[in-house]
Design an enzyme around this catalytic site. Sequence first.
Site, PDB file in Angstrom:
ATOM      1  N   ILE A   1      60.830 -75.101   8.680  1.00  0.00           N
ATOM      2  CA  ILE A   1      60.213 -75.373   7.381  1.00  0.00           C
ATOM      3  C   ILE A   1      61.143 -74.980   6.241  1.00  0.00           C
ATOM      4  O   ILE A   1      61.280 -75.706   5.253  1.00  0.00           O
ATOM      5  CB  ILE A   1      58.870 -74.627   7.281  1.00  0.00           C
ATOM      6  CG1 ILE A   1      57.865 -75.208   8.284  1.00  0.00           C
ATOM      7  CG2 ILE A   1      58.314 -74.682   5.862  1.00  0.00           C
ATOM      8  CD1 ILE A   1      56.619 -74.359   8.479  1.00  0.00           C
TER       9      ILE A   1
ATOM     10  N   ASP B   1      68.871 -65.882   5.477  1.00  0.00           N
ATOM     11  CA  ASP B   1      68.323 -65.837   6.831  1.00  0.00           C
ATOM     12  C   ASP B   1      69.002 -64.728   7.630  1.00  0.00           C
ATOM     13  O   ASP B   1      70.174 -64.401   7.387  1.00  0.00           O
ATOM     14  CB  ASP B   1      68.547 -67.187   7.520  1.00  0.00           C
ATOM     15  CG  ASP B   1      67.548 -67.445   8.641  1.00  0.00           C
ATOM     16  OD1 ASP B   1      66.682 -68.317   8.470  1.00  0.00           O
ATOM     17  OD2 ASP B   1      67.627 -66.763   9.678  1.00  0.00           O
TER      18      ASP B   1
ATOM     19  N   ASN C   1      59.447 -67.418   2.887  1.00  0.00           N
ATOM     20  CA  ASN C   1      59.116 -68.222   4.063  1.00  0.00           C
ATOM     21  C   ASN C   1      59.262 -67.482   5.388  1.00  0.00           C
ATOM     22  O   ASN C   1      58.843 -67.998   6.417  1.00  0.00           O
ATOM     23  CB  ASN C   1      60.001 -69.480   4.064  1.00  0.00           C
ATOM     24  CG  ASN C   1      59.808 -70.346   5.278  1.00  0.00           C
ATOM     25  OD1 ASN C   1      58.705 -70.817   5.536  1.00  0.00           O
ATOM     26  ND2 ASN C   1      60.866 -70.535   6.042  1.00  0.00           N
TER      27      ASN C   1
ATOM     28  N   SER D   1      49.447 -69.178   6.610  1.00  0.00           N
ATOM     29  CA  SER D   1      49.201 -69.817   7.898  1.00  0.00           C
ATOM     30  C   SER D   1      47.712 -70.092   8.013  1.00  0.00           C
ATOM     31  O   SER D   1      46.889 -69.381   7.414  1.00  0.00           O
ATOM     32  CB  SER D   1      49.640 -68.923   9.052  1.00  0.00           C
ATOM     33  OG  SER D   1      49.203 -69.437  10.304  1.00  0.00           O
TER      34      SER D   1
ATOM     35  N   TYR E   1      49.352 -60.936  13.226  1.00  0.00           N
ATOM     36  CA  TYR E   1      49.902 -62.113  12.545  1.00  0.00           C
ATOM     37  C   TYR E   1      48.861 -62.730  11.610  1.00  0.00           C
ATOM     38  O   TYR E   1      49.127 -62.961  10.424  1.00  0.00           O
ATOM     39  CB  TYR E   1      50.354 -63.146  13.576  1.00  0.00           C
ATOM     40  CG  TYR E   1      50.908 -64.408  12.957  1.00  0.00           C
ATOM     41  CD1 TYR E   1      52.206 -64.451  12.470  1.00  0.00           C
ATOM     42  CD2 TYR E   1      50.114 -65.555  12.858  1.00  0.00           C
ATOM     43  CE1 TYR E   1      52.714 -65.605  11.886  1.00  0.00           C
ATOM     44  CE2 TYR E   1      50.605 -66.711  12.279  1.00  0.00           C
ATOM     45  CZ  TYR E   1      51.911 -66.732  11.799  1.00  0.00           C
ATOM     46  OH  TYR E   1      52.396 -67.880  11.207  1.00  0.00           O
TER      47      TYR E   1
ATOM     48  N   LYS F   1      48.904 -62.858   7.462  1.00  0.00           N
ATOM     49  CA  LYS F   1      48.907 -64.126   6.727  1.00  0.00           C
ATOM     50  C   LYS F   1      47.697 -64.232   5.799  1.00  0.00           C
ATOM     51  O   LYS F   1      47.781 -64.850   4.731  1.00  0.00           O
ATOM     52  CB  LYS F   1      48.952 -65.291   7.706  1.00  0.00           C
ATOM     53  CG  LYS F   1      50.285 -65.420   8.445  1.00  0.00           C
ATOM     54  CD  LYS F   1      51.444 -65.616   7.492  1.00  0.00           C
ATOM     55  CE  LYS F   1      52.755 -65.861   8.203  1.00  0.00           C
ATOM     56  NZ  LYS F   1      53.874 -66.132   7.269  1.00  0.00           N
TER      57      LYS F   1
ATOM     58  N   ILE G   1      53.097 -77.027  13.423  1.00  0.00           N
ATOM     59  CA  ILE G   1      54.218 -77.818  12.920  1.00  0.00           C
ATOM     60  C   ILE G   1      55.298 -77.821  13.986  1.00  0.00           C
ATOM     61  O   ILE G   1      55.662 -76.768  14.522  1.00  0.00           O
ATOM     62  CB  ILE G   1      54.772 -77.233  11.603  1.00  0.00           C
ATOM     63  CG1 ILE G   1      53.662 -77.134  10.549  1.00  0.00           C
ATOM     64  CG2 ILE G   1      55.934 -78.063  11.096  1.00  0.00           C
ATOM     65  CD1 ILE G   1      53.086 -78.458  10.106  1.00  0.00           C
ATOM     66  N   LEU G   2      55.820 -78.982  14.285  1.00  0.00           N
ATOM     67  CA  LEU G   2      56.815 -79.097  15.361  1.00  0.00           C
ATOM     68  C   LEU G   2      58.198 -78.684  14.886  1.00  0.00           C
ATOM     69  O   LEU G   2      59.128 -79.479  14.786  1.00  0.00           O
ATOM     70  CB  LEU G   2      56.825 -80.525  15.903  1.00  0.00           C
ATOM     71  CG  LEU G   2      55.544 -80.965  16.620  1.00  0.00           C
ATOM     72  CD1 LEU G   2      55.695 -82.374  17.174  1.00  0.00           C
ATOM     73  CD2 LEU G   2      55.179 -79.994  17.744  1.00  0.00           C
ATOM     74  N   THR G   3      58.322 -77.403  14.598  1.00  0.00           N
ATOM     75  CA  THR G   3      59.629 -76.810  14.324  1.00  0.00           C
ATOM     76  C   THR G   3      60.390 -76.708  15.642  1.00  0.00           C
ATOM     77  O   THR G   3      59.809 -76.835  16.726  1.00  0.00           O
ATOM     78  CB  THR G   3      59.458 -75.410  13.717  1.00  0.00           C
ATOM     79  OG1 THR G   3      58.772 -74.583  14.678  1.00  0.00           O
ATOM     80  CG2 THR G   3      58.655 -75.461  12.427  1.00  0.00           C
TER      81      THR G   3
END
Length: 268
Positions: A18, A37, A90, A145, A158, A162, A191-193
């Site tokens: 993302i 990162d 992010n 999320s 998690y 979020k 999401i297809l990361t």
Amino acid sequence: MGRVEDKVALITGGASGIGLSAATLMAKEGAKVVIADFNVEGAKAAAENIKTAGGEATGIFLDAGDGKSIEEAVESTVSHYGKINILFNNVGLTNLKKDLDVVNMDLDEWDRLMNVNLKSVLLGSRFAIPHMIKAGGGSIINTASMAGFASDSIRTAYGTSKAGVVHLTKYIATQYGKHSIRCNAVAPGLILTPAAKNNMVPEVLDIFAKYNALSYHGEPEDLGYTVLFLASDESKFITGQTIEVEGGHYIANPSIADIEAFAKKAQG
């Protein structure tokens, strides 16, 4: 003119998925982008790809669990480009082996996820806001999320972290709106990361597809375009909101898919 022309954007967790999609789209639309990162080589490679495509970007190291590292990422952005207009918080972690139910979860993992998933959003905003005020305003976008809205049998820390991001987004928006700083969040569903593709077996993807309102899964670009919109002046009267980007997975009575299957079977 591009949608974020001449704006400076810091994107954490921007080397893939993302974050990378948002960085690429913002650069394409005229922003100067700093990709931060833990995978610094990935961040630098992403920046080089953006430059090759005609954009402006740089890649730097970020440890989102270290407040000093977050501060340095903000200061590096301002030092390099003179200002910061957009912050995309992010970075996010999850651990299916340690982040379990309330009785059995690893408490050290709870602390780690709260630090990386929630405190990093607080600190990134804390360090960026004074520079945004000097620049005349800005846009902060946080990755929440759907786990912050719907509970699960595991991933207690998690989901809770979020949910905290969702509410922190409102606090930032309330406290700094008079300085022309907007703060919104995006809440992804599946999401297809690259990570999702590598870690989810087809059977699990089929389960998600069964309960989606749409007939397909989300891609990183679906979030990237939403973040681009929130970063741009097109959303100048939107603040304190969390936009759910989840394919309609959570909008209906959860039993509908099973009821429809039952009805079809009953009809012969």
